[in-house]
Write an enzyme that holds these catalytic residues in place. Structure first.
Site, PDB file in Angstrom:
ATOM      1  N   SER A 183     -11.745 -54.312 -13.026  1.00 13.28           N
ATOM      2  CA  SER A 183     -13.098 -53.922 -13.415  1.00 13.28           C
ATOM      3  C   SER A 183     -13.803 -55.079 -14.121  1.00 13.28           C
ATOM      4  O   SER A 183     -13.880 -56.173 -13.577  1.00 13.28           O
ATOM      5  CB  SER A 183     -13.036 -52.657 -14.273  1.00 13.28           C
ATOM      6  N   ASP A 199     -15.508 -45.886  -4.584  1.00 13.18           N
ATOM      7  CA  ASP A 199     -15.533 -46.401  -5.959  1.00 13.18           C
ATOM      8  C   ASP A 199     -16.967 -46.316  -6.459  1.00 13.18           C
ATOM      9  O   ASP A 199     -17.830 -47.085  -6.029  1.00 13.18           O
ATOM     10  CB  ASP A 199     -15.017 -47.842  -5.990  1.00 13.18           C
ATOM     11  N   HIS A 203     -11.821 -45.961  -8.864  1.00 14.44           N
ATOM     12  CA  HIS A 203     -12.002 -47.259  -9.502  1.00 14.44           C
ATOM     13  C   HIS A 203     -10.743 -47.803 -10.182  1.00 14.44           C
ATOM     14  O   HIS A 203     -10.759 -48.922 -10.670  1.00 14.44           O
ATOM     15  CB  HIS A 203     -13.134 -47.164 -10.544  1.00 14.44           C
TER      16      HIS A 203
END
Length: 309
Positions: free
Chosen positions: A141, A263, A291
């Site tokens: 991320s 996602d 995610h």
């Protein structure tokens, strides 16, 4: 973790306690060397050990470093299903960003950490203390971009970057589709500021996906809730308002972009944008959704990284 790592972690707690009263000279691991070196630790402006500050842990039998960087609202435990798979070949390093997990919160400064650049600087500091060379950084991320920035700052240190669910900009901008409008982000940040716990419990299932496995969303929500609310708000603003598109062509490391289906935070088109903008990058679509494949599909992540390294 081996006995050397265990002893080092035990010693860290004592040195951290003593450091609050001034400078402490202590032993630190010297990369893969069996010998140690001295570093100065202080809470009052002298050189501070990134090993202590970022709760760094080492394990594995290899010499080449592989460091795992966690995403927003998480800590190094989010890599527990992935990192051990590399201990046979690598010196595996995990850590907590300042403000998360077991990091030393006394070093958190809102002004310093108003940009992800500061988090990248911390990663480079860890690499310097552990004498990284030809290291691989695996970032999830927001840490995908933190890893990219660290590799730009210290290319001799990081030769490979694995980006799991990266996004250089979350807000749409002309022909660039990041996935969110400015008002979406404003609303998200306002909701977080109003009620940290409610926001965490509401957002975690959406971010995690995999609705048939609610225990995954519960773990992510619990992780969000453990963060200090003020730090959570600041880091969220830093994360969701960042724009690092111009940095992508500067990455000289070999890059692997790992993408999931469905996602909501970083869509497939964003992942492909990242891979296309980096000179030496390859794109892999994982057999995973949501995610956080490091939790929901760890074997897919492991397999993809092993194919890359």
């Amino acid at each position: 973790m081996g006995s050397r790592g265990t002893r080092w972690n035990d010693h860290c707690q004592e040195f951290k306690r003593q450091a609050s009263s001034g400078v402490v000279w202590c032993f630190a691991p010297n990369g893969s060397s069996p010998f140690c070196r001295l570093i100065a630790v202080s809470s009052r402006g002298f050189r501070v050990s990134a090993i202590l500050k970022n709760n760094v842990k080492q394990s594995g039998n290899g010499r080449r470093p592989m460091i795992f960087a966690h995403g927003y609202g998480c800590d190094q435990q989010m890599w527990r299903l992935v990192a051990p798979a590399f201990e046979d070949r690598f010196n595996v390093v995990t850590f907590d960003h300042v403000g998360a997990g077991g990091s030393d919160l006394s070093f958190y400064n809102r002004q310093r950490y108003s940009s992800i650049v500061a988090y990248a600087d911390d990663v480079v500091d860890i690499g310097r203390e552990l004498d990284f060379n030809d290291a691989i950084i695996v970032g999830h991320s927001v840490s995908a971009m933190i890893g990219a920035l660290a590799s730009i700052k210290a290319p001799e240190m990081f030769s490979s970057v694995v980006m799991v669910g990266p996004s250089p900009r979350y807000i749409n901008d002309g022909s660039y589709i990041g996935g969110f409008e400015q008002e979406d982000i404003d609303e998200l940040l306002a909701s977080l500021a109003e009620n940290h716990i409610a926001w965490s419990n509401a957002m975690a299932p959406t971010i995690m996906g995999n609705s048939d496995r609610p225990e995954l969303a519960s773990e992510l929500a619990d992780s969000f809730c453990r963060m200090d609310p003020e730090i959570a708000r600041t880091f969220a603003r830093v994360t969701f308002t960042s724009d690092n598109r111009a940095d992508l062509p500067k990455v000289t490391a070999q890059v692997l972009v790992l993408q999931c289906r469905d996602d909501i935070i970083a869509s497939e088109n964003v992942g492909r944008y990242v891979a296309d903008a980096i000179p030496h990058a390859q794109f892999v679509m994982l057999d995973a959704t949501g995610h956080c494949p490091n939790l929901s599909a760890p074997q897919a992540v492991i397999s993809a990284i092993k194919g890359f390294v």
